[in-house]
Scaffold this motif. Sequence first.
Motif, PDB file in Angstrom:
ATOM      1  N   LYS A 136       0.805  -1.041   0.085  1.00 19.06           N
ATOM      2  CA  LYS A 136       0.015   0.072  -0.080  1.00 19.06           C
ATOM      3  C   LYS A 136       0.859   1.126  -0.042  1.00 19.06           C
ATOM      4  O   LYS A 136       1.984   1.154   0.437  1.00 19.06           O
ATOM      5  CB  LYS A 136      -0.905  -0.056   1.111  1.00 19.06           C
ATOM      6  N   TRP A 165       1.810  -7.987   8.634  1.00 18.83           N
ATOM      7  CA  TRP A 165       0.357  -8.088   8.128  1.00 18.83           C
ATOM      8  C   TRP A 165      -0.181  -9.370   8.452  1.00 18.83           C
ATOM      9  O   TRP A 165      -1.177  -9.748   8.446  1.00 18.83           O
ATOM     10  CB  TRP A 165       0.232  -7.554   6.825  1.00 18.83           C
ATOM     11  N   ARG A 192      -3.159 -11.069   9.616  1.00 16.80           N
ATOM     12  CA  ARG A 192      -4.277 -11.864   8.898  1.00 16.80           C
ATOM     13  C   ARG A 192      -4.544 -13.119   9.318  1.00 16.80           C
ATOM     14  O   ARG A 192      -5.621 -13.631   9.502  1.00 16.80           O
ATOM     15  CB  ARG A 192      -3.735 -11.509   7.590  1.00 16.80           C
ATOM     16  N   GLY A 228     -15.632  -2.017   8.962  1.00 11.57           N
ATOM     17  CA  GLY A 228     -16.556  -2.622   9.030  1.00 11.57           C
ATOM     18  C   GLY A 228     -18.141  -2.140   9.044  1.00 11.57           C
ATOM     19  O   GLY A 228     -19.168  -2.744   9.006  1.00 11.57           O
ATOM     20  N   THR A 279     -18.342   1.286   5.167  1.00 12.92           N
ATOM     21  CA  THR A 279     -18.763   0.628   3.689  1.00 12.92           C
ATOM     22  C   THR A 279     -20.203   0.169   3.656  1.00 12.92           C
ATOM     23  O   THR A 279     -20.815   0.529   2.652  1.00 12.92           O
ATOM     24  CB  THR A 279     -17.731  -0.615   3.595  1.00 12.92           C
ATOM     25  N   ARG A 301      -1.687   1.685  -4.419  1.00 12.54           N
ATOM     26  CA  ARG A 301      -0.374   0.973  -3.868  1.00 12.54           C
ATOM     27  C   ARG A 301       0.838   1.787  -4.510  1.00 12.54           C
ATOM     28  O   ARG A 301       0.562   2.643  -5.513  1.00 12.54           O
ATOM     29  CB  ARG A 301      -0.468  -0.366  -4.716  1.00 12.54           C
ATOM     30  N   GLY A 348     -11.878  -5.615  -3.609  1.00 14.01           N
ATOM     31  CA  GLY A 348     -10.645  -5.660  -3.721  1.00 14.01           C
ATOM     32  C   GLY A 348     -10.376  -6.867  -4.264  1.00 14.01           C
ATOM     33  O   GLY A 348     -10.933  -7.608  -5.054  1.00 14.01           O
ATOM     34  N   ARG A 370      -4.991  -9.047  -0.324  1.00 14.05           N
ATOM     35  CA  ARG A 370      -5.602  -8.105   0.655  1.00 14.05           C
ATOM     36  C   ARG A 370      -6.917  -7.985   0.414  1.00 14.05           C
ATOM     37  O   ARG A 370      -7.516  -6.992   0.805  1.00 14.05           O
ATOM     38  CB  ARG A 370      -4.740  -6.635   0.442  1.00 14.05           C
ATOM     39  N   CYS A 385     -10.836  -8.056   0.861  1.00  9.73           N
ATOM     40  CA  CYS A 385     -11.636  -7.491   2.301  1.00  9.73           C
ATOM     41  C   CYS A 385     -11.906  -8.837   3.198  1.00  9.73           C
ATOM     42  O   CYS A 385     -12.478  -9.732   2.744  1.00  9.73           O
ATOM     43  CB  CYS A 385     -13.183  -7.226   1.929  1.00  9.73           C
TER      44      CYS A 385
END
Length: 476
Positions: free
Chosen positions: A91, A114, A118, A290, A293, A358, A418, A422, A424
Amino acid sequence: MIDYNQRSAKLKSVKSEKSAEIRDLPRVPRLRSFRNSWALAANPIPVITDYLDQFGDTVGLYLGGVRPTLLTRDPGLIQHVLQKNHRNYPKSELTRGVARYLGHGLLTSEGSYWLQQRRLIQPGFHRQRIAALTELMLDVIDECLAPVLDAAGKQGGVAQVAVHELMTATAFRIIARSVFSSSMTEAELQQMARLLTELQGFYVRTLRQPYLRPWLGVTGQYRLHDGLAAELRQLIRGYIQRRKQEQQADPGFAKDDLLQMLLDARYEDSGEAMTDEQVLDEAAILLVAGHETAANALSWLWLLLARHPEEAAKVRAEMQRVLGSRRPSFTDLPQLPYSMQVVQETMRLYPPVWIVDRQAAEDDEYNGLPLPKGTLISAYLYGVHHLPRLWPEPEAFCPARFGKDQPAPPTYAYLPFGGGPRLCIGNQFALTEMQLVLLEVLRRFEVEWQEQPPIQMRPLITLRPRAEINLRFRAR
Ligand code: HEM
């Protein structure tokens, strides 16, 4: 100290790299970029769409007249960046800058940090977890619609509804309850919504009008907004501390929510739990990513259905067939495909995340287009969803295009969540929530259009309506 961008020297060098310029790329002249920067800041979608219509699906421009950026609505290039060669495209500092206000959660971290987060958090979003949250979602929807039913009862069966406000409150309560189980007070809800709106508006302004930064510094705006971010974190910290106190007081105390999942999760290698600050960061990101959106998607959905009652009638006919008058359960949802198509088509027309960015970590190329190290790339999801060669009659609201009997959209032509690693993490959560809200509102009300000025879009980080959407909910 944790390195939230723990990846490599590669990423760190991109951080300090000036964003690169690409030769041989159609380019919006710098002067025009600069002249349009106020229009771009105020209402970017028409300005960007104009550029792409004029110069091609991928174009170079100067963001705010200053920062060279490659803007694209080419699905192949977007797939290259988000998926095929994703390792080269962390990103950009634009997204990482969000961490200043929201902390270092999944959305804003990078590399091995990350990935580790995740893996830790993903199980909280498995199908079974979402199924278990369905009842909670239905209860919140009941609660949020009760005052509307009341109001309708007192006004001859028809309530005037401020739809964006109602959908924001509903989506916020759903995620807040899924993360924290507790019901927030109305005052806390309002406070959090206000903080999030102000922080988002300010951050987007610093991105779109970078030349204002010195002035924002001198006038104390950064300090002010850092203070608001601290207020937001304090609010969330309060929920975490309360949970820990409850557990200390009663070791048998068990909650089945996302906060508990974050507190109980253990890293595979060390067996350790996250620190409180890490839990806070992740909880804050889930809360923000969350609700805003889904709230926006649902607001646009009601605008579209009020304008297209024939589509609402198709959803209702499907509901009658499958559910009669009872409320849906998780296992009913796949039997109600048309309602899901309405959700999908809404997010095609109004993708809640309308752009993602990005930055190239190393020199690369795509189909002969050089992408030098440092290139800032903005994937214009809204533009992809409105391209006539991918979507016949792109401006028409046509849920039938997502029917099983229709050809699947081309790869990366539809990407509201997306793509690549990455993607969602909350996509199934969001789809379930939106389908349930749609069904439960239609079970109780006819949603009717009423005359009002056209509703413009307000693209901040998410795609909001610029003004409130006022509709009539007629009790059935
Ligand atoms: C309609 C609803 C939603 C839409 C359209 C949406 C869209 C997206 C998109 C496009 C991304 C990728 C951004 C990028 O690549 O830069 C993303 C990431 C993310 N979303 Fe969502 N989202 C929605 C709902 C949710 C919900 C309900 C949650 C949590 C409960 C959530 C949590 C996240 C998180 C944590 C990430 C970062 C994932 C990662 O980088 O590993 N989202 N979302």
